[in-house]
Design a protein around this motif. Sequence first.
Motif, PDB file in Angstrom:
ATOM      1  N   ALA A 107      -5.808  -0.531  34.716  1.00  0.00           N
ATOM      2  CA  ALA A 107      -5.736   0.206  33.455  1.00  0.00           C
ATOM      3  C   ALA A 107      -6.773   1.327  33.423  1.00  0.00           C
ATOM      4  O   ALA A 107      -6.497   2.446  32.948  1.00  0.00           O
ATOM      5  N   THR A 108      -7.957   1.046  33.941  1.00  0.00           N
ATOM      6  CA  THR A 108      -9.023   2.052  33.977  1.00  0.00           C
ATOM      7  C   THR A 108      -8.650   3.195  34.913  1.00  0.00           C
ATOM      8  O   THR A 108      -8.823   4.376  34.584  1.00  0.00           O
ATOM      9  N   PHE A 109      -8.145   2.842  36.079  1.00  0.00           N
ATOM     10  CA  PHE A 109      -7.704   3.857  37.043  1.00  0.00           C
ATOM     11  C   PHE A 109      -6.651   4.774  36.424  1.00  0.00           C
ATOM     12  O   PHE A 109      -6.730   6.009  36.536  1.00  0.00           O
ATOM     13  N   LEU A 110      -5.671   4.195  35.745  1.00  0.00           N
ATOM     14  CA  LEU A 110      -4.610   4.995  35.142  1.00  0.00           C
ATOM     15  C   LEU A 110      -5.122   5.827  33.966  1.00  0.00           C
ATOM     16  O   LEU A 110      -4.592   6.909  33.692  1.00  0.00           O
ATOM     17  N   HIS A 111      -6.150   5.335  33.289  1.00  0.00           N
ATOM     18  CA  HIS A 111      -6.761   6.101  32.206  1.00  0.00           C
ATOM     19  C   HIS A 111      -7.314   7.427  32.727  1.00  0.00           C
ATOM     20  O   HIS A 111      -7.221   8.477  32.054  1.00  0.00           O
ATOM     21  N   PHE A 112      -7.900   7.395  33.926  1.00  0.00           N
ATOM     22  CA  PHE A 112      -8.513   8.583  34.505  1.00  0.00           C
ATOM     23  C   PHE A 112      -7.579   9.315  35.473  1.00  0.00           C
ATOM     24  O   PHE A 112      -7.942  10.382  35.982  1.00  0.00           O
ATOM     25  N   TYR A 113      -6.418   8.746  35.751  1.00  0.00           N
ATOM     26  CA  TYR A 113      -5.567   9.216  36.845  1.00  0.00           C
ATOM     27  C   TYR A 113      -5.271  10.712  36.784  1.00  0.00           C
ATOM     28  O   TYR A 113      -5.352  11.413  37.790  1.00  0.00           O
ATOM     29  N   GLU A 114      -4.935  11.245  35.613  1.00  0.00           N
ATOM     30  CA  GLU A 114      -4.521  12.635  35.499  1.00  0.00           C
ATOM     31  C   GLU A 114      -5.652  13.561  35.061  1.00  0.00           C
ATOM     32  O   GLU A 114      -5.417  14.754  34.813  1.00  0.00           O
ATOM     33  N   ARG A 115      -6.871  13.050  35.008  1.00  0.00           N
ATOM     34  CA  ARG A 115      -8.006  13.897  34.630  1.00  0.00           C
ATOM     35  C   ARG A 115      -8.325  14.871  35.777  1.00  0.00           C
ATOM     36  O   ARG A 115      -8.513  14.458  36.927  1.00  0.00           O
ATOM     37  N   SER A 116      -8.398  16.151  35.442  1.00  0.00           N
ATOM     38  CA  SER A 116      -8.719  17.165  36.456  1.00  0.00           C
ATOM     39  C   SER A 116     -10.178  17.591  36.420  1.00  0.00           C
ATOM     40  O   SER A 116     -10.609  18.413  37.230  1.00  0.00           O
ATOM     41  N   ASP A 117     -10.951  17.003  35.483  1.00  0.00           N
ATOM     42  CA  ASP A 117     -12.343  17.415  35.300  1.00  0.00           C
ATOM     43  C   ASP A 117     -13.344  16.401  35.841  1.00  0.00           C
ATOM     44  O   ASP A 117     -14.542  16.500  35.567  1.00  0.00           O
ATOM     45  N   LEU A 118     -12.882  15.435  36.598  1.00  0.00           N
ATOM     46  CA  LEU A 118     -13.781  14.395  37.099  1.00  0.00           C
ATOM     47  C   LEU A 118     -14.738  14.957  38.151  1.00  0.00           C
ATOM     48  O   LEU A 118     -14.357  15.832  38.945  1.00  0.00           O
ATOM     49  N   SER A 119     -15.951  14.428  38.168  1.00  0.00           N
ATOM     50  CA  SER A 119     -16.932  14.834  39.182  1.00  0.00           C
ATOM     51  C   SER A 119     -16.903  13.892  40.378  1.00  0.00           C
ATOM     52  O   SER A 119     -17.780  13.932  41.240  1.00  0.00           O
ATOM     53  N   ILE A 313     -18.538  -6.737  39.005  1.00  0.00           N
ATOM     54  CA  ILE A 313     -18.526  -6.891  37.555  1.00  0.00           C
ATOM     55  C   ILE A 313     -17.089  -7.038  37.077  1.00  0.00           C
ATOM     56  O   ILE A 313     -16.179  -6.429  37.647  1.00  0.00           O
ATOM     57  N   GLY A 314     -16.889  -7.864  36.057  1.00  0.00           N
ATOM     58  CA  GLY A 314     -15.539  -7.984  35.538  1.00  0.00           C
ATOM     59  C   GLY A 314     -15.409  -9.004  34.429  1.00  0.00           C
ATOM     60  O   GLY A 314     -16.315  -9.816  34.180  1.00  0.00           O
ATOM     61  N   PRO A 315     -14.265  -8.980  33.747  1.00  0.00           N
ATOM     62  CA  PRO A 315     -13.987  -9.958  32.689  1.00  0.00           C
ATOM     63  C   PRO A 315     -13.727 -11.339  33.270  1.00  0.00           C
ATOM     64  O   PRO A 315     -13.324 -11.478  34.418  1.00  0.00           O
ATOM     65  N   GLY A 316     -13.955 -12.363  32.445  1.00  0.00           N
ATOM     66  CA  GLY A 316     -13.788 -13.740  32.889  1.00  0.00           C
ATOM     67  C   GLY A 316     -15.116 -14.357  33.278  1.00  0.00           C
ATOM     68  O   GLY A 316     -16.160 -13.704  33.292  1.00  0.00           O
ATOM     69  N   ASP A 317     -15.049 -15.626  33.601  1.00  0.00           N
ATOM     70  CA  ASP A 317     -16.240 -16.423  33.896  1.00  0.00           C
ATOM     71  C   ASP A 317     -16.073 -17.073  35.253  1.00  0.00           C
ATOM     72  O   ASP A 317     -15.096 -17.789  35.498  1.00  0.00           O
ATOM     73  N   SER A 318     -17.020 -16.833  36.144  1.00  0.00           N
ATOM     74  CA  SER A 318     -16.953 -17.401  37.491  1.00  0.00           C
ATOM     75  C   SER A 318     -16.841 -18.925  37.472  1.00  0.00           C
ATOM     76  O   SER A 318     -16.254 -19.529  38.369  1.00  0.00           O
ATOM     77  N   ALA A 319     -17.387 -19.554  36.426  1.00  0.00           N
ATOM     78  CA  ALA A 319     -17.340 -21.011  36.329  1.00  0.00           C
ATOM     79  C   ALA A 319     -15.912 -21.537  36.163  1.00  0.00           C
ATOM     80  O   ALA A 319     -15.650 -22.711  36.417  1.00  0.00           O
ATOM     81  N   ARG A 320     -14.977 -20.678  35.737  1.00  0.00           N
ATOM     82  CA  ARG A 320     -13.583 -21.110  35.585  1.00  0.00           C
ATOM     83  C   ARG A 320     -12.777 -20.942  36.867  1.00  0.00           C
ATOM     84  O   ARG A 320     -11.661 -21.441  36.967  1.00  0.00           O
ATOM     85  N   SER A 321     -13.317 -20.196  37.816  1.00  0.00           N
ATOM     86  CA  SER A 321     -12.577 -19.920  39.047  1.00  0.00           C
ATOM     87  C   SER A 321     -12.342 -21.195  39.844  1.00  0.00           C
ATOM     88  O   SER A 321     -13.221 -22.047  39.953  1.00  0.00           O
ATOM     89  N   HIS A 322     -11.147 -21.308  40.386  1.00  0.00           N
ATOM     90  CA  HIS A 322     -10.764 -22.429  41.258  1.00  0.00           C
ATOM     91  C   HIS A 322     -10.727 -23.764  40.522  1.00  0.00           C
ATOM     92  O   HIS A 322     -10.740 -24.820  41.153  1.00  0.00           O
ATOM     93  N   GLU A 338     -12.409  -1.624  28.384  1.00  0.00           N
ATOM     94  CA  GLU A 338     -13.337  -0.767  27.635  1.00  0.00           C
ATOM     95  C   GLU A 338     -14.622  -0.537  28.422  1.00  0.00           C
ATOM     96  O   GLU A 338     -15.145   0.583  28.482  1.00  0.00           O
ATOM     97  N   LEU A 339     -15.139  -1.604  29.053  1.00  0.00           N
ATOM     98  CA  LEU A 339     -16.402  -1.476  29.776  1.00  0.00           C
ATOM     99  C   LEU A 339     -16.233  -0.669  31.054  1.00  0.00           C
ATOM    100  O   LEU A 339     -17.049   0.227  31.342  1.00  0.00           O
ATOM    101  N   TYR A 340     -15.211  -0.952  31.842  1.00  0.00           N
ATOM    102  CA  TYR A 340     -14.978  -0.170  33.054  1.00  0.00           C
ATOM    103  C   TYR A 340     -14.845   1.315  32.707  1.00  0.00           C
ATOM    104  O   TYR A 340     -15.394   2.180  33.398  1.00  0.00           O
ATOM    105  N   THR A 341     -14.106   1.608  31.636  1.00  0.00           N
ATOM    106  CA  THR A 341     -13.906   2.993  31.223  1.00  0.00           C
ATOM    107  C   THR A 341     -15.238   3.637  30.832  1.00  0.00           C
ATOM    108  O   THR A 341     -15.528   4.778  31.214  1.00  0.00           O
ATOM    109  N   ALA A 342     -16.053   2.896  30.097  1.00  0.00           N
ATOM    110  CA  ALA A 342     -17.349   3.428  29.665  1.00  0.00           C
ATOM    111  C   ALA A 342     -18.279   3.650  30.861  1.00  0.00           C
ATOM    112  O   ALA A 342     -19.029   4.639  30.901  1.00  0.00           O
ATOM    113  N   LEU A 343     -18.259   2.758  31.838  1.00  0.00           N
ATOM    114  CA  LEU A 343     -19.083   2.920  33.033  1.00  0.00           C
ATOM    115  C   LEU A 343     -18.763   4.229  33.757  1.00  0.00           C
ATOM    116  O   LEU A 343     -19.659   4.952  34.191  1.00  0.00           O
ATOM    117  N   LEU A 344     -17.465   4.532  33.861  1.00  0.00           N
ATOM    118  CA  LEU A 344     -17.053   5.709  34.599  1.00  0.00           C
ATOM    119  C   LEU A 344     -17.163   6.986  33.765  1.00  0.00           C
ATOM    120  O   LEU A 344     -17.443   8.071  34.305  1.00  0.00           O
TER     121      LEU A 344
END
Length: 350
Positions: A107-119, A313-322, A338-344
Amino acid sequence: MFDQYLQLLQNLIATPSLSKDEAKTAEWLKKFLVSKNVPFQQLHNNIWAHNKYFNSNLPTILLNSHHDTVKPAATYTRNPYEASLSDGKLYGLGSNDAGGCLVALLATFLHFYERSDLSYNLIFVASAEEEISGKNGIAVVLSELGDIAVGIVGEPTLLQMAVAEKGLMVIDGVAKGVAGHAAREEGESAIYKALTDIELLKNLELEHVSTLLGHTKISVTQIEAGHQHNVVPDACKFVMDVRTNEFYPNKKLFDHLQKITQSELTARSFRLNSSQIPLDHPLVKRGQELGLSHYGSPTLSDQALMPFPTLKIGPGDSARSHTADEFIYVREIEEGIELYTALLEGLELI
């Protein structure tokens, strides 16, 4: 807009994708990218795409998570392949590890996908074989991507920054003895020789302790010897799970362990070393600006195979994995986007 990513995740959960058998989830990902008119590439079961205005003169950021899963735990009370919603939770195998991260990064990738002003450039990679660090996973894709300045690796971290990660080395040990009759004073038990080494490893205190990752941890997790009660065994096999901090490259530690033990040791691989990103890296500093905390992760991910700085970094809890009845909160996925988007959005690499 969010509903389409939630539906994609439900489709992925409902499609078995054990490591090395991810072809059907790869199809779901390809169909989604096609629906968004995004060109992609595929190698084995890995899928990747570049942002629309990719510029080879700009630094490139990798957005990566995986679409393979482990086998479902035997204690599941739900159908692991039924992506069911209940009380704000999405249940199902791979929901937490790492489907929520995967669709949030997409979702984050697609949010920025068509941006032509990225550095910077963006490359999204949905990788295979992460759970087994397989040769046909991210490792085979990296050579196809060109130079990467930094990577964001999507794994469940409760949306905090894992700035370091322990390495992994699996070692097979064989203690050699002399066979003999158990009723007489004959032979030399390989079990006792192995136990001597195991006790040594249990009590071994290595000098260097990491601020972020703590001690290097050595755990003997399997042992096998003997074939009948009245024969002194001449061989005893055991397996070590070794989690290394940044002070102990796997090969260096292996050589040390071989010197201090009497058993014959064989490492299955040396390639999964500890990794970390400097705390003054622009990506980490951007996370700090957003109020994120940082820590060292005891668990392994694909970042161990990446020869450039990476932030896990990501959503979810490692303690739930497996775990049985794995789940992720739907709000966690939304917060992840929201966080991934804000980071970028506020990130400057040059």
